[in-house]
Design a protein around this motif. Sequence first.
Motif, mmCIF file in Angstrom:
data_model
loop_
_atom_site.group_PDB
_atom_site.id
_atom_site.type_symbol
_atom_site.label_atom_id
_atom_site.label_comp_id
_atom_site.label_asym_id
_atom_site.label_seq_id
_atom_site.Cartn_x
_atom_site.Cartn_y
_atom_site.Cartn_z
ATOM 1 N N ARG A 48 12.189 47.730 67.330
ATOM 2 C CA ARG A 48 11.474 46.688 66.575
ATOM 3 C C ARG A 48 10.318 47.301 65.786
ATOM 4 O O ARG A 48 10.104 46.958 64.616
ATOM 5 C CB ARG A 48 10.965 45.619 67.538
ATOM 6 C CG ARG A 48 10.782 44.276 66.920
ATOM 7 C CD ARG A 48 10.465 43.174 67.933
ATOM 8 N NE ARG A 48 11.364 43.162 69.077
ATOM 9 C CZ ARG A 48 10.956 43.183 70.351
ATOM 10 N NH1 ARG A 48 9.693 43.188 70.652
ATOM 11 N NH2 ARG A 48 11.834 43.171 71.332
ATOM 12 N N ALA A 49 9.581 48.220 66.400
ATOM 13 C CA ALA A 49 8.452 48.861 65.723
ATOM 14 C C ALA A 49 8.928 49.703 64.537
ATOM 15 O O ALA A 49 8.317 49.671 63.457
ATOM 16 C CB ALA A 49 7.676 49.718 66.710
ATOM 17 N N LEU A 50 10.015 50.450 64.729
ATOM 18 C CA LEU A 50 10.539 51.274 63.637
ATOM 19 C C LEU A 50 11.051 50.414 62.487
ATOM 20 O O LEU A 50 10.827 50.728 61.309
ATOM 21 C CB LEU A 50 11.642 52.201 64.144
ATOM 22 C CG LEU A 50 11.188 53.337 65.058
ATOM 23 C CD1 LEU A 50 12.387 54.062 65.648
ATOM 24 C CD2 LEU A 50 10.279 54.307 64.335
ATOM 25 N N LEU A 51 11.745 49.334 62.809
ATOM 26 C CA LEU A 51 12.231 48.438 61.755
ATOM 27 C C LEU A 51 11.068 47.809 60.988
ATOM 28 O O LEU A 51 11.136 47.655 59.762
ATOM 29 C CB LEU A 51 13.139 47.357 62.348
ATOM 30 C CG LEU A 51 14.509 47.855 62.806
ATOM 31 C CD1 LEU A 51 15.216 46.798 63.651
ATOM 32 C CD2 LEU A 51 15.376 48.249 61.626
ATOM 33 N N THR A 52 10.011 47.474 61.683
ATOM 34 C CA THR A 52 8.821 46.936 61.022
ATOM 35 C C THR A 52 8.201 47.980 60.102
ATOM 36 O O THR A 52 7.787 47.670 58.982
ATOM 37 C CB THR A 52 7.795 46.459 62.077
ATOM 38 O OG1 THR A 52 8.408 45.457 62.880
ATOM 39 C CG2 THR A 52 6.546 45.911 61.426
ATOM 40 N N GLU A 53 8.163 49.226 60.572
ATOM 41 C CA GLU A 53 7.621 50.304 59.745
ATOM 42 C C GLU A 53 8.464 50.507 58.489
ATOM 43 O O GLU A 53 7.918 50.689 57.395
ATOM 44 C CB GLU A 53 7.542 51.604 60.553
ATOM 45 C CG GLU A 53 6.902 52.746 59.797
ATOM 46 C CD GLU A 53 6.664 53.944 60.678
ATOM 47 O OE1 GLU A 53 5.480 54.290 60.873
ATOM 48 O OE2 GLU A 53 7.645 54.543 61.166
ATOM 49 N N VAL A 54 9.778 50.448 58.622
ATOM 50 C CA VAL A 54 10.662 50.613 57.463
ATOM 51 C C VAL A 54 10.382 49.519 56.428
ATOM 52 O O VAL A 54 10.366 49.786 55.220
ATOM 53 C CB VAL A 54 12.149 50.622 57.894
ATOM 54 C CG1 VAL A 54 13.074 50.525 56.696
ATOM 55 C CG2 VAL A 54 12.452 51.878 58.694
ATOM 56 N N LYS A 55 10.141 48.307 56.892
ATOM 57 C CA LYS A 55 9.815 47.215 55.961
ATOM 58 C C LYS A 55 8.549 47.511 55.167
ATOM 59 O O LYS A 55 8.391 47.033 54.041
ATOM 60 C CB LYS A 55 9.629 45.903 56.719
ATOM 61 C CG LYS A 55 10.897 45.302 57.227
ATOM 62 C CD LYS A 55 10.601 43.998 57.953
ATOM 63 C CE LYS A 55 11.855 43.422 58.558
ATOM 64 N NZ LYS A 55 11.582 42.175 59.292
ATOM 65 N N GLN A 56 7.643 48.280 55.734
ATOM 66 C CA GLN A 56 6.368 48.586 55.086
ATOM 67 C C GLN A 56 6.454 49.759 54.105
ATOM 68 O O GLN A 56 5.490 50.070 53.426
ATOM 69 C CB GLN A 56 5.305 48.894 56.150
ATOM 70 C CG GLN A 56 5.088 47.798 57.163
ATOM 71 C CD GLN A 56 4.706 46.481 56.513
ATOM 72 O OE1 GLN A 56 3.861 46.447 55.630
ATOM 73 N NE2 GLN A 56 5.333 45.403 56.929
#
Length: 192
Positions: free
Chosen positions: A69-77
């Motif tokens: 979840r954290a990595l996917l959030t980072e990718v969105k950024q």
Amino acid sequence: MPNISSVLHQNTPSMILTEIVSISGFLEAATRFIEAIPDTAVVGVVVSFASAMIVYAARQSWERKKLRRALLTEVKQMDGLKECADQMERIDPPPGRQLQPDDVPAGGTIPTVIYESNAGKVGLLRGTLGKNELEPVVSFYSQVLRYKSIINDIRENGKTSHADQEDLYDSISEIAEKRQQIIESFEFTEIK
């Protein structure tokens, strides 16, 4: 219940014999009880081990979900990937034109802090029963880190090698497309 040393310190032999018989009865019962323990102990050890494994697997699953979840959030950024791809489409290609600091996005627009600070935990994404997202995550972030490094060189030094400039110019749109596919599918998959 008297112990053997207290029985031996008694004066009369009949009392000693009576105590030994009662102690031997106790010892026989204790022996039978001890013989029954290994089966119970084995069951206890197996149950304890199984419980520990279930707790371990649950904790690993929870950690995997948090990391994912954290990595996917980072990718969105990572808006800088799209900005850079859009800019590369507007300018002339290297080597005819040296890329300038204004041609690339600011360094903070391509965050990789979560990935870098959790590098030791990335193996959790291997997944035992679920999807194996380890290779796609590492592949994606390896490319992102490479292009981020080239962008930082251009931004800080005003230049980088012609080969790196051409690579950035030719390939940044592919990594921006991968990013968009990851955002849309909400998963790291091997994207060709």
